[in-house]
Design a protein around this motif. Structure first.
Motif, PDB file in Angstrom:
ATOM      1  N   ASP A 112       0.801  -1.221   0.000  1.00 23.03           N
ATOM      2  CA  ASP A 112       0.000   0.000   0.000  1.00 23.03           C
ATOM      3  C   ASP A 112       0.833   1.270   0.000  1.00 23.03           C
ATOM      4  OD1 ASP A 112       0.906  -0.679   2.530  1.00 23.03           O
ATOM      5  OD2 ASP A 112      -0.885   0.036   3.564  1.00 23.03           O
ATOM      6  N   LEU A 113       2.152   1.133  -0.009  1.00 24.80           N
ATOM      7  CA  LEU A 113       3.024   2.313  -0.009  1.00 24.80           C
ATOM      8  C   LEU A 113       4.041   2.306  -1.146  1.00 24.80           C
ATOM      9  CD1 LEU A 113       3.867   2.615   3.812  1.00 24.80           C
ATOM     10  CD2 LEU A 113       2.242   3.999   2.509  1.00 24.80           C
ATOM     11  N   ALA A 114       4.294   1.138  -1.711  1.00 21.02           N
ATOM     12  CA  ALA A 114       5.421   0.993  -2.636  1.00 21.02           C
ATOM     13  C   ALA A 114       5.349   1.970  -3.811  1.00 21.02           C
ATOM     14  CB  ALA A 114       5.484  -0.451  -3.144  1.00 21.02           C
ATOM     15  N   ALA A 115       4.211   2.040  -4.485  1.00 21.29           N
ATOM     16  CA  ALA A 115       4.101   2.904  -5.661  1.00 21.29           C
ATOM     17  C   ALA A 115       4.163   4.379  -5.278  1.00 21.29           C
ATOM     18  CB  ALA A 115       2.808   2.608  -6.406  1.00 21.29           C
ATOM     19  N   ALA A 116       3.497   4.742  -4.192  1.00 15.13           N
ATOM     20  CA  ALA A 116       3.491   6.144  -3.769  1.00 15.13           C
ATOM     21  C   ALA A 116       4.884   6.610  -3.376  1.00 15.13           C
ATOM     22  CB  ALA A 116       2.520   6.327  -2.609  1.00 15.13           C
ATOM     23  N   LEU A 117       5.616   5.762  -2.662  1.00 18.57           N
ATOM     24  CA  LEU A 117       6.962   6.131  -2.252  1.00 18.57           C
ATOM     25  C   LEU A 117       7.888   6.257  -3.459  1.00 18.57           C
ATOM     26  CD1 LEU A 117       7.318   3.912   0.939  1.00 18.57           C
ATOM     27  CD2 LEU A 117       7.040   6.398   0.845  1.00 18.57           C
ATOM     28  N   HIS A 118       7.740   5.367  -4.409  1.00 19.61           N
ATOM     29  CA  HIS A 118       8.554   5.460  -5.616  1.00 19.61           C
ATOM     30  C   HIS A 118       8.253   6.745  -6.374  1.00 19.61           C
ATOM     31  CE1 HIS A 118       9.564   4.744  -9.880  1.00 19.61           C
ATOM     32  NE2 HIS A 118      10.597   4.125  -9.380  1.00 19.61           N
ATOM     33  N   PHE A 119       6.980   7.110  -6.463  1.00 16.18           N
ATOM     34  CA  PHE A 119       6.585   8.315  -7.186  1.00 16.18           C
ATOM     35  C   PHE A 119       7.098   9.574  -6.504  1.00 16.18           C
ATOM     36  CE2 PHE A 119       3.049  11.429  -8.253  1.00 16.18           C
ATOM     37  CZ  PHE A 119       3.559  11.735  -9.500  1.00 16.18           C
ATOM     38  N   GLN A 120       7.154   9.569  -5.187  1.00 13.66           N
ATOM     39  CA  GLN A 120       7.681  10.722  -4.461  1.00 13.66           C
ATOM     40  C   GLN A 120       9.112  11.037  -4.876  1.00 13.66           C
ATOM     41  OE1 GLN A 120       7.297  10.193  -0.224  1.00 13.66           O
ATOM     42  NE2 GLN A 120       5.057  10.188  -0.275  1.00 13.66           N
ATOM     43  N   VAL A 121       9.863  10.003  -5.163  1.00 19.18           N
ATOM     44  CA  VAL A 121      11.263  10.176  -5.531  1.00 19.18           C
ATOM     45  C   VAL A 121      11.407  10.434  -7.035  1.00 19.18           C
ATOM     46  CG1 VAL A 121      13.523   9.047  -5.638  1.00 19.18           C
ATOM     47  CG2 VAL A 121      12.049   8.751  -3.629  1.00 19.18           C
ATOM     48  N   SER A 122      10.734   9.616  -7.838  1.00 19.42           N
ATOM     49  CA  SER A 122      10.942   9.673  -9.288  1.00 19.42           C
ATOM     50  C   SER A 122      10.136  10.761  -9.976  1.00 19.42           C
ATOM     51  CB  SER A 122      10.586   8.324  -9.920  1.00 19.42           C
ATOM     52  OG  SER A 122       9.179   8.120  -9.876  1.00 19.42           O
ATOM     53  N   GLN A 123       8.927  11.033  -9.474  1.00 20.50           N
ATOM     54  CA  GLN A 123       7.981  11.951 -10.115  1.00 20.50           C
ATOM     55  C   GLN A 123       7.663  11.540 -11.549  1.00 20.50           C
ATOM     56  OE1 GLN A 123       6.264  14.750  -8.598  1.00 20.50           O
ATOM     57  NE2 GLN A 123       6.971  13.433  -6.932  1.00 20.50           N
ATOM     58  N   ARG A 124       7.844  10.243 -11.838  1.00 21.02           N
ATOM     59  CA  ARG A 124       7.565   9.729 -13.174  1.00 21.02           C
ATOM     60  C   ARG A 124       6.784   8.419 -13.023  1.00 21.02           C
ATOM     61  NH1 ARG A 124      10.668  11.641 -17.391  1.00 21.02           N
ATOM     62  NH2 ARG A 124      10.530   9.627 -18.458  1.00 21.02           N
ATOM     63  N   ALA A 125       5.485   8.474 -13.224  1.00 22.16           N
ATOM     64  CA  ALA A 125       4.682   7.259 -13.083  1.00 22.16           C
ATOM     65  C   ALA A 125       3.413   7.334 -13.925  1.00 22.16           C
ATOM     66  CB  ALA A 125       4.331   7.019 -11.617  1.00 22.16           C
ATOM     67  N   ALA A 126       3.486   8.025 -15.055  1.00 22.55           N
ATOM     68  CA  ALA A 126       2.317   8.140 -15.930  1.00 22.55           C
ATOM     69  C   ALA A 126       2.474   7.281 -17.166  1.00 22.55           C
ATOM     70  CB  ALA A 126       2.091   9.595 -16.329  1.00 22.55           C
ATOM     71  N   GLY A 127       3.193   6.164 -17.039  1.00 21.74           N
ATOM     72  CA  GLY A 127       3.314   5.229 -18.144  1.00 21.74           C
ATOM     73  C   GLY A 127       2.049   4.398 -18.294  1.00 21.74           C
ATOM     74  N   ASN A 128       2.028   3.571 -19.325  1.00 20.19           N
ATOM     75  CA  ASN A 128       0.833   2.767 -19.605  1.00 20.19           C
ATOM     76  C   ASN A 128       0.867   1.390 -18.947  1.00 20.19           C
ATOM     77  OD1 ASN A 128       2.617   1.272 -21.200  1.00 20.19           O
ATOM     78  ND2 ASN A 128       1.925   2.176 -23.120  1.00 20.19           N
ATOM     79  N   GLY A 129       1.767   1.187 -17.980  1.00 22.43           N
ATOM     80  CA  GLY A 129       1.948  -0.119 -17.369  1.00 22.43           C
ATOM     81  C   GLY A 129       0.801  -0.590 -16.505  1.00 22.43           C
ATOM     82  N   ALA A 130      -0.058   0.306 -16.058  1.00 26.20           N
ATOM     83  CA  ALA A 130      -1.271  -0.114 -15.340  1.00 26.20           C
ATOM     84  C   ALA A 130      -2.417  -0.327 -16.325  1.00 26.20           C
ATOM     85  CB  ALA A 130      -1.658   0.929 -14.293  1.00 26.20           C
ATOM     86  N   LEU A 131      -2.513   0.550 -17.311  1.00 23.81           N
ATOM     87  CA  LEU A 131      -3.538   0.406 -18.349  1.00 23.81           C
ATOM     88  C   LEU A 131      -3.379  -0.905 -19.104  1.00 23.81           C
ATOM     89  CD1 LEU A 131      -5.827   1.712 -20.071  1.00 23.81           C
ATOM     90  CD2 LEU A 131      -4.005   2.762 -21.451  1.00 23.81           C
ATOM     91  N   MET A 132      -2.146  -1.320 -19.312  1.00 21.31           N
ATOM     92  CA  MET A 132      -1.881  -2.488 -20.169  1.00 21.31           C
ATOM     93  C   MET A 132      -2.490  -3.776 -19.619  1.00 21.31           C
ATOM     94  SD  MET A 132       2.099  -3.522 -19.460  1.00 21.31           S
ATOM     95  CE  MET A 132       2.515  -4.544 -18.027  1.00 21.31           C
ATOM     96  N   ARG A 133      -2.684  -3.875 -18.320  1.00 20.88           N
ATOM     97  CA  ARG A 133      -3.110  -5.126 -17.687  1.00 20.88           C
ATOM     98  C   ARG A 133      -4.584  -5.128 -17.299  1.00 20.88           C
ATOM     99  NH1 ARG A 133       0.333  -2.764 -13.024  1.00 20.88           N
ATOM    100  NH2 ARG A 133      -1.237  -2.045 -11.525  1.00 20.88           N
ATOM    101  N   ALA A 134      -5.357  -4.162 -17.793  1.00 21.03           N
ATOM    102  CA  ALA A 134      -6.704  -3.930 -17.277  1.00 21.03           C
ATOM    103  C   ALA A 134      -7.801  -4.727 -17.972  1.00 21.03           C
ATOM    104  CB  ALA A 134      -7.040  -2.438 -17.356  1.00 21.03           C
ATOM    105  N   ALA A 135      -7.456  -5.658 -18.851  1.00 19.75           N
ATOM    106  CA  ALA A 135      -8.501  -6.397 -19.566  1.00 19.75           C
ATOM    107  C   ALA A 135      -9.369  -7.218 -18.622  1.00 19.75           C
ATOM    108  CB  ALA A 135      -7.866  -7.309 -20.613  1.00 19.75           C
ATOM    109  N   THR A 136      -8.739  -8.001 -17.763  1.00 20.66           N
ATOM    110  CA  THR A 136      -9.498  -8.917 -16.908  1.00 20.66           C
ATOM    111  C   THR A 136     -10.300  -8.173 -15.846  1.00 20.66           C
ATOM    112  OG1 THR A 136      -7.461  -9.220 -15.610  1.00 20.66           O
ATOM    113  CG2 THR A 136      -7.985 -10.898 -17.269  1.00 20.66           C
TER     114      THR A 136
END
Length: 310
Positions: A112-136
């Motif tokens: 519940d923290l991994a993605a948010a903590l990574h984004f705080q540092v990188s400020q880059r998380a608007a890729g399509n990697g979540a959209l790509m898996r949304a079929a199911t």
């Protein structure tokens, strides 16, 4: 007109087929697919290449299967369980994994923290990697209505992507699939869907989902969530069949596996499983690294889709 279950199967199978079809052309130039296969239906399009066997699906489909199997195993959105499955898969050195996704899944932070903590540092998380898996997940939550399916899309996206832009893109896609599964037109539904998008992101999605928008107008590489979703809707809007839509998506070049996967699931929801060329389906296979050497074929994806659709 395809029946709802035929549309649900078309969504899941259509996504996987688009993924496998586009994989060999990833990061290639525009028009490469048509240059090699100038006529529809000539055969051999599941050609493999670039490290992929003919018909082999990539991380797009592999992660979608993990989400789908968690949903069918538990019949509820169990985010920690999905994250555990993702981590097990990522630890098995899959052939392809997005940089953003890999960074989140191979760290030690809790689900519940991994993605948010990574984004705080990188400020880059608007890729399509979540959209790509949304079929199911789109198929599973469609029966729960607009608000529930959009919120589920956001929550699953947030497991790996801390930028709300990725959440909203996945939420929009979930709702477009819900409309299509109900027999509606996802293209004409866009204005209503945009009303449910977070106000901070509504204007940007309105641009790429507009009827007049063309992928040539994209201001980012199509590995970003906005042009990826916009390109998929354009491909469906500007063609008249599953095959033509996916061909158009792959011909855009760039992140061809994901753009074709997103296009394929939307076209599959519109035209149903019967619209997907059988030779493309026959070659399809989905390895699942980290899960005992499992390799899913089309029949297993069909079964998963039917369970997801209830």
């Amino acid at each position: 007109m395809p029946r709802p279950q035929e549309r649900a199967v078309g969504t899941v199978l259509g996504s996987a087929v688009g993924d496998a079809l586009g994989a060999p052309f990833e990061f290639g130039p525009e028009g490469a697919f048509s240059a090699r296969f100038p006529a529809a239906g000539q055969g051999g399009e599941m050609c493999g290449g670039g490290g992929w066997d003919p018909g082999e699906a990539t991380d797009d489909t592999q992660m979608a299967v993990l989400v789908g199997e968690s949903l069918t195993d538990h019949d509820v959105l169990d985010l920690p369980d999905i994250f555990r499955r993702f981590r097990r898969w990522a630890a098995a050195d899959p052939k392809d994994i997005g940089l953003q996704t890999e960074a989140v899944l191979t760290g030690e932070d809790p689900w519940d923290l991994a993605a948010a903590l990574h984004f705080q540092v990188s400020q880059r998380a608007a890729g399509n990697g979540a959209l790509m898996r949304a079929a199911t997940s789109a198929v599973y939550f469609a029966r729960q209505g607009r608000d529930a399916t959009m919120e589920a899309g956001r929550r699953i996206a947030a497991l790996t992507h801390g930028d709300r832009a990725a959440w909203e893109g996945t939420a929009i896609f979930h709702e477009l699939i819900r409309v299509a599964l109900d027999g509606g037109d996802p293209v004409t539904a866009v204005p209503d869907v945009l009303e449910a998008v977070h106000p901070d992101h509504r204007a940007r999605y309105a641009v790429v989902l507009a009827d007049a928008w063309h992928p040539d107008e994209a201001t980012e590489f199509n590995g970003a969530v906005w042009p990826c979703l916009g390109s998929a809707l354009w491909a469906v809007r500007s063609t008249g069949s599953y095959e033509d839509a996916v061909r158009a998506a792959v011909d855009l070049g760039g992140d061809t596996d994901t753009v074709a996967a997103v296009t394929g699931r939307l076209a599959g929801a519109v035209y149903g499983v019967g619209g997907i060329p059988e030779p493309w389906v026959a070659a399809l296979h989905v390895p699942l690294p980290g899960f005992g050497g499992r390799v899913l074929r089309a029949a297993e994806l069909v079964g998963l889709a039917r369970r997801l659709a209830g």
